[in-house]
Scaffold this motif. Structure first.
Motif, mmCIF file in Angstrom:
data_model
loop_
_atom_site.group_PDB
_atom_site.id
_atom_site.type_symbol
_atom_site.label_atom_id
_atom_site.label_comp_id
_atom_site.label_asym_id
_atom_site.label_seq_id
_atom_site.Cartn_x
_atom_site.Cartn_y
_atom_site.Cartn_z
ATOM 1 N N GLN A 169 52.879 42.159 43.541
ATOM 2 C CA GLN A 169 51.863 43.160 43.219
ATOM 3 C C GLN A 169 50.651 42.920 44.111
ATOM 4 O O GLN A 169 49.972 41.902 43.994
ATOM 5 C CB GLN A 169 51.472 43.102 41.746
ATOM 6 C CG GLN A 169 50.544 44.238 41.346
ATOM 7 C CD GLN A 169 50.329 44.299 39.852
ATOM 8 O OE1 GLN A 169 50.245 43.279 39.176
ATOM 9 N NE2 GLN A 169 50.249 45.515 39.326
ATOM 10 N N LEU A 170 50.401 43.890 45.009
ATOM 11 C CA LEU A 170 49.345 43.732 46.004
ATOM 12 C C LEU A 170 47.950 43.822 45.394
ATOM 13 O O LEU A 170 47.041 43.111 45.828
ATOM 14 C CB LEU A 170 49.517 44.784 47.108
ATOM 15 C CG LEU A 170 50.884 44.775 47.825
ATOM 16 C CD1 LEU A 170 50.906 45.823 48.925
ATOM 17 C CD2 LEU A 170 51.211 43.395 48.367
ATOM 18 N N SER A 171 47.754 44.678 44.391
ATOM 19 C CA SER A 171 46.415 44.877 43.823
ATOM 20 C C SER A 171 45.886 43.634 43.121
ATOM 21 O O SER A 171 44.666 43.430 43.057
ATOM 22 C CB SER A 171 46.411 46.058 42.851
ATOM 23 O OG SER A 171 47.284 45.801 41.765
ATOM 24 N N THR A 172 46.769 42.813 42.600
ATOM 25 C CA THR A 172 46.338 41.593 41.904
ATOM 26 C C THR A 172 46.653 40.324 42.684
ATOM 27 O O THR A 172 46.309 39.233 42.231
ATOM 28 C CB THR A 172 47.015 41.497 40.517
ATOM 29 O OG1 THR A 172 48.434 41.445 40.698
ATOM 30 C CG2 THR A 172 46.633 42.664 39.625
ATOM 31 N N ASN A 173 47.327 40.474 43.845
ATOM 32 C CA ASN A 173 47.736 39.313 44.644
ATOM 33 C C ASN A 173 48.539 38.318 43.810
ATOM 34 O O ASN A 173 48.235 37.121 43.761
ATOM 35 C CB ASN A 173 46.527 38.625 45.285
ATOM 36 C CG ASN A 173 45.991 39.415 46.448
ATOM 37 O OD1 ASN A 173 46.755 39.953 47.244
ATOM 38 N ND2 ASN A 173 44.676 39.520 46.545
ATOM 39 N N PRO A 188 51.958 48.552 44.467
ATOM 40 C CA PRO A 188 50.525 48.547 44.856
ATOM 41 C C PRO A 188 49.694 47.611 43.994
ATOM 42 O O PRO A 188 50.022 47.233 42.934
ATOM 43 C CB PRO A 188 50.087 50.000 44.628
ATOM 44 C CG PRO A 188 51.314 50.796 44.418
ATOM 45 C CD PRO A 188 52.424 49.853 44.061
ATOM 46 N N GLN A 202 43.897 37.280 54.453
ATOM 47 C CA GLN A 202 44.955 38.277 54.576
ATOM 48 C C GLN A 202 45.754 38.012 55.854
ATOM 49 O O GLN A 202 45.273 37.379 56.792
ATOM 50 C CB GLN A 202 44.357 39.674 54.579
ATOM 51 C CG GLN A 202 43.776 40.052 53.208
ATOM 52 C CD GLN A 202 43.191 41.437 53.207
ATOM 53 O OE1 GLN A 202 42.448 41.810 54.104
ATOM 54 N NE2 GLN A 202 43.535 42.210 52.183
#
Length: 172
Positions: free
Chosen positions: A70-74, A172, A143
């Motif tokens: 999950q990219l939004s929460t890393n 996302p 990143q």
């Protein structure tokens, strides 16, 4: 009962009472916490109130995904038969201009000690799932150029959990 028998009986009772009293005096109080404040405690008897179950960890991906990112929460989760077996574990992903693709992929191949010829860096515990994009050890404070950077423990567990053909889902 004769006087001799009464005396023998009385002495026997006194001796038994003394032995019992000495035993209680030596035993001392129980050291366990009570089942509830001010309540009784019975050693060897399980608690009346069962312990709370561990909170259920749920990954935000389809049940067939073996790795959920999950990219939004890393965060990342390892999943087996729809159940989280590890995670969440922290990750970082692609920076602007090098964004990590969202979607469902399958593991192409993996290398324990890979060297990136594109960026000239080591990629320990690399698992490739989207062309040249992989999960691997890397600084999660920064990143990447599209790869999923993980802690050493997270990358190693991911490496051993996944095999070519397994499903990786990036949300996302």
């Amino acid at each position: 009962m004769g006087s001799e028998q009464s005396r023998t009986w009385a002495v026997g009772v006194a001796v038994l009472a003394g032995v019992a009293a000495a035993g209680f005096a030596m035993a001392g109080p129980a050291q366990a916490d009570p089942l509830w404040p001010g309540g009784p405690d019975i050693p060897g008897i399980p608690s009346i109130i069962p312990p709370l179950p561990a909170p259920l960890v749920v990954a935000p991906c389809a049940p067939e995904a073996r790795l959920c990112l999950q990219l939004s929460t890393n965060e990342a989760w390892l999943v087996e038969d729809g159940r989280v077996t590890y995670g969440p574990t922290p990750i970082s992903h692609g920076r602007p201009g090098y964004l990590t693709n969202v979607g469902t992929f399958d593991v192409d191949f993996k290398r324990e000690d890979h060297w990136s010829t594109l960026h000239h860096v080591p990629m320990k515990w690399a698992v490739f799932f989207d062309g040249d994009i992989a999960t691997h050890i890397g600084p999660i404070e920064e990143q990447s150029h599209g790869c999923i950077r993980m802690t050493p423990e997270g990358a190693e567990k991911t490496f051993y959990h996944l095999n070519p053909g397994d499903i990786v889902q990036v949300v996302p």
